[in-house]
Design a protein around this motif. Structure first.
Motif, PDB file in Angstrom:
ATOM      1  N   ILE A  53      19.678  87.500  76.483  1.00  0.00           N
ATOM      2  CA  ILE A  53      20.713  86.551  76.911  1.00  0.00           C
ATOM      3  C   ILE A  53      20.435  85.176  76.337  1.00  0.00           C
ATOM      4  CG2 ILE A  53      21.681  85.335  78.901  1.00  0.00           C
ATOM      5  CD1 ILE A  53      21.318  87.901  80.495  1.00  0.00           C
ATOM      6  N   LEU A  54      19.210  84.735  76.448  1.00  0.00           N
ATOM      7  CA  LEU A  54      18.872  83.377  76.008  1.00  0.00           C
ATOM      8  C   LEU A  54      19.065  83.184  74.511  1.00  0.00           C
ATOM      9  CD1 LEU A  54      15.712  82.769  78.200  1.00  0.00           C
ATOM     10  CD2 LEU A  54      17.983  81.773  78.494  1.00  0.00           C
ATOM     11  N   ASN A  55      18.927  84.249  73.732  1.00  0.00           N
ATOM     12  CA  ASN A  55      19.103  84.139  72.287  1.00  0.00           C
ATOM     13  C   ASN A  55      20.544  83.811  71.891  1.00  0.00           C
ATOM     14  OD1 ASN A  55      16.406  84.577  71.719  1.00  0.00           O
ATOM     15  ND2 ASN A  55      16.664  86.778  71.437  1.00  0.00           N
ATOM     16  N   VAL A  56      21.475  84.000  72.823  1.00  0.00           N
ATOM     17  CA  VAL A  56      22.877  83.664  72.569  1.00  0.00           C
ATOM     18  C   VAL A  56      23.058  82.138  72.526  1.00  0.00           C
ATOM     19  CG1 VAL A  56      25.216  83.824  73.525  1.00  0.00           C
ATOM     20  CG2 VAL A  56      23.688  85.799  73.627  1.00  0.00           C
ATOM     21  N   PHE A  57      22.165  81.436  73.213  1.00  0.00           N
ATOM     22  CA  PHE A  57      22.237  79.984  73.310  1.00  0.00           C
ATOM     23  C   PHE A  57      21.255  79.345  72.340  1.00  0.00           C
ATOM     24  CE2 PHE A  57      23.323  81.814  77.380  1.00  0.00           C
ATOM     25  CZ  PHE A  57      24.519  81.187  77.684  1.00  0.00           C
ATOM     26  N   ASP A  58      21.612  78.174  71.862  1.00  0.00           N
ATOM     27  CA  ASP A  58      20.698  77.414  71.027  1.00  0.00           C
ATOM     28  C   ASP A  58      19.502  76.999  71.884  1.00  0.00           C
ATOM     29  OD1 ASP A  58      19.698  74.646  69.951  1.00  0.00           O
ATOM     30  OD2 ASP A  58      20.745  75.630  68.279  1.00  0.00           O
ATOM     31  N   GLU A  59      18.316  77.237  71.387  1.00  0.00           N
ATOM     32  CA  GLU A  59      17.089  76.952  72.139  1.00  0.00           C
ATOM     33  C   GLU A  59      17.013  75.482  72.571  1.00  0.00           C
ATOM     34  OE1 GLU A  59      12.259  77.160  71.474  1.00  0.00           O
ATOM     35  OE2 GLU A  59      13.547  78.471  70.279  1.00  0.00           O
ATOM     36  N   SER A  60      17.443  74.589  71.692  1.00  0.00           N
ATOM     37  CA  SER A  60      17.394  73.163  72.037  1.00  0.00           C
ATOM     38  C   SER A  60      18.395  72.820  73.147  1.00  0.00           C
ATOM     39  CB  SER A  60      17.622  72.290  70.807  1.00  0.00           C
ATOM     40  OG  SER A  60      18.919  72.483  70.296  1.00  0.00           O
ATOM     41  N   ASP A  61      19.511  73.550  73.229  1.00  0.00           N
ATOM     42  CA  ASP A  61      20.471  73.322  74.309  1.00  0.00           C
ATOM     43  C   ASP A  61      19.887  73.739  75.654  1.00  0.00           C
ATOM     44  OD1 ASP A  61      22.385  72.317  72.584  1.00  0.00           O
ATOM     45  OD2 ASP A  61      23.462  74.225  72.401  1.00  0.00           O
ATOM     46  N   VAL A  62      19.209  74.879  75.672  1.00  0.00           N
ATOM     47  CA  VAL A  62      18.581  75.352  76.912  1.00  0.00           C
ATOM     48  C   VAL A  62      17.483  74.376  77.336  1.00  0.00           C
ATOM     49  CG1 VAL A  62      17.269  77.210  77.997  1.00  0.00           C
ATOM     50  CG2 VAL A  62      19.166  77.761  76.464  1.00  0.00           C
ATOM     51  N   LYS A  63      16.683  73.937  76.385  1.00  0.00           N
ATOM     52  CA  LYS A  63      15.635  72.956  76.691  1.00  0.00           C
ATOM     53  C   LYS A  63      16.269  71.663  77.180  1.00  0.00           C
ATOM     54  CE  LYS A  63      11.751  70.344  74.783  1.00  0.00           C
ATOM     55  NZ  LYS A  63      12.078  69.201  75.604  1.00  0.00           N
ATOM     56  N   GLY A  64      17.332  71.230  76.530  1.00  0.00           N
ATOM     57  CA  GLY A  64      18.031  70.018  76.936  1.00  0.00           C
ATOM     58  C   GLY A  64      18.571  70.114  78.352  1.00  0.00           C
ATOM     59  N   MET A  65      19.069  71.287  78.710  1.00  0.00           N
ATOM     60  CA  MET A  65      19.574  71.490  80.062  1.00  0.00           C
ATOM     61  C   MET A  65      18.452  71.338  81.076  1.00  0.00           C
ATOM     62  SD  MET A  65      22.479  72.177  81.503  1.00  0.00           S
ATOM     63  CE  MET A  65      22.218  71.303  83.011  1.00  0.00           C
ATOM     64  N   TYR A  66      17.300  71.903  80.761  1.00  0.00           N
ATOM     65  CA  TYR A  66      16.174  71.780  81.678  1.00  0.00           C
ATOM     66  C   TYR A  66      15.642  70.346  81.714  1.00  0.00           C
ATOM     67  CZ  TYR A  66      12.609  73.262  84.838  1.00  0.00           C
ATOM     68  OH  TYR A  66      11.847  73.396  85.974  1.00  0.00           O
ATOM     69  N   ASP A  67      15.686  69.667  80.597  1.00  0.00           N
ATOM     70  CA  ASP A  67      15.283  68.255  80.566  1.00  0.00           C
ATOM     71  C   ASP A  67      16.207  67.406  81.446  1.00  0.00           C
ATOM     72  OD1 ASP A  67      13.195  68.882  78.847  1.00  0.00           O
ATOM     73  OD2 ASP A  67      14.213  68.132  77.049  1.00  0.00           O
ATOM     74  N   VAL A  68      17.494  67.733  81.428  1.00  0.00           N
ATOM     75  CA  VAL A  68      18.444  67.037  82.293  1.00  0.00           C
ATOM     76  C   VAL A  68      18.082  67.286  83.752  1.00  0.00           C
ATOM     77  CG1 VAL A  68      20.856  67.026  83.089  1.00  0.00           C
ATOM     78  CG2 VAL A  68      20.351  66.961  80.643  1.00  0.00           C
ATOM     79  N   ARG A  69      17.737  68.524  84.093  1.00  0.00           N
ATOM     80  CA  ARG A  69      17.325  68.860  85.450  1.00  0.00           C
ATOM     81  C   ARG A  69      16.110  68.042  85.869  1.00  0.00           C
ATOM     82  NH1 ARG A  69      13.993  70.175  88.988  1.00  0.00           N
ATOM     83  NH2 ARG A  69      12.282  70.297  87.578  1.00  0.00           N
ATOM     84  N   THR A  70      15.139  67.947  84.977  1.00  0.00           N
ATOM     85  CA  THR A  70      13.935  67.186  85.278  1.00  0.00           C
ATOM     86  C   THR A  70      14.266  65.712  85.490  1.00  0.00           C
ATOM     87  OG1 THR A  70      12.607  68.744  84.016  1.00  0.00           O
ATOM     88  CG2 THR A  70      11.647  66.573  84.405  1.00  0.00           C
ATOM     89  N   TYR A  71      15.131  65.169  84.651  1.00  0.00           N
ATOM     90  CA  TYR A  71      15.548  63.779  84.793  1.00  0.00           C
ATOM     91  C   TYR A  71      16.246  63.549  86.132  1.00  0.00           C
ATOM     92  CZ  TYR A  71      17.767  59.296  83.984  1.00  0.00           C
ATOM     93  OH  TYR A  71      18.178  57.998  84.122  1.00  0.00           O
ATOM     94  N   ILE A  72      17.181  64.441  86.477  1.00  0.00           N
ATOM     95  CA  ILE A  72      17.911  64.311  87.740  1.00  0.00           C
ATOM     96  C   ILE A  72      16.943  64.374  88.920  1.00  0.00           C
ATOM     97  CG2 ILE A  72      19.555  65.468  89.287  1.00  0.00           C
ATOM     98  CD1 ILE A  72      21.047  66.379  86.701  1.00  0.00           C
ATOM     99  N   ALA A  73      16.027  65.312  88.871  1.00  0.00           N
ATOM    100  CA  ALA A  73      15.118  65.526  89.998  1.00  0.00           C
ATOM    101  C   ALA A  73      14.117  64.390  90.185  1.00  0.00           C
ATOM    102  CB  ALA A  73      14.382  66.849  89.810  1.00  0.00           C
ATOM    103  N   HIS A  74      13.753  63.712  89.096  1.00  0.00           N
ATOM    104  CA  HIS A  74      12.680  62.727  89.183  1.00  0.00           C
ATOM    105  C   HIS A  74      13.116  61.290  88.974  1.00  0.00           C
ATOM    106  CE1 HIS A  74       9.796  65.911  89.629  1.00  0.00           C
ATOM    107  NE2 HIS A  74      10.358  66.537  88.602  1.00  0.00           N
TER     108      HIS A  74
END
Length: 87
Positions: free
Chosen positions: A65-86
């Motif tokens: 599933i993850l290979n369907v998405f650009d790896e940097s987009d998935v990382k960026g999404m998680y980076d956004v989560r980290t920013y929001i949380a902290h």
């Protein structure tokens, strides 16, 4: 593909739909983000939930599933989560 993985993708799509509804109800993304009482916190929580689902897929090694998405987009999404949380 497992039902668990499909369920996570459906949840991601549902959260995206919610964000789109919030923006539509606010009239624009700018107005939604200016609403610090309701719309902005809701958008941020949905973005956090989306990132968490991607992270769960990553932890489950759901590369098919993850290979369907650009790896940097998935990382960026998680980076956004980290920013929001902290911040």
């Amino acid at each position: 593909m497992s039902k668990e993985y499909i369920s996570k993708i459906h949840l991601i799509l549902e959260k995206i739909d919610y964000i789109e509804q919030i923006v539509a109800n606010s009239g624009s993304i700018t107005k939604a983000l200016e609403d610090s009482i309701t719309a902005r916190p809701a958008i941020l929580m949905h973005l956090t939930a989306i990132a968490e689902q991607f992270n769960k897929l990553k932890q489950k090694h759901a590369e098919n599933i993850l290979n369907v998405f650009d790896e940097s987009d998935v990382k960026g999404m998680y980076d956004v989560r980290t920013y929001i949380a902290h911040d």
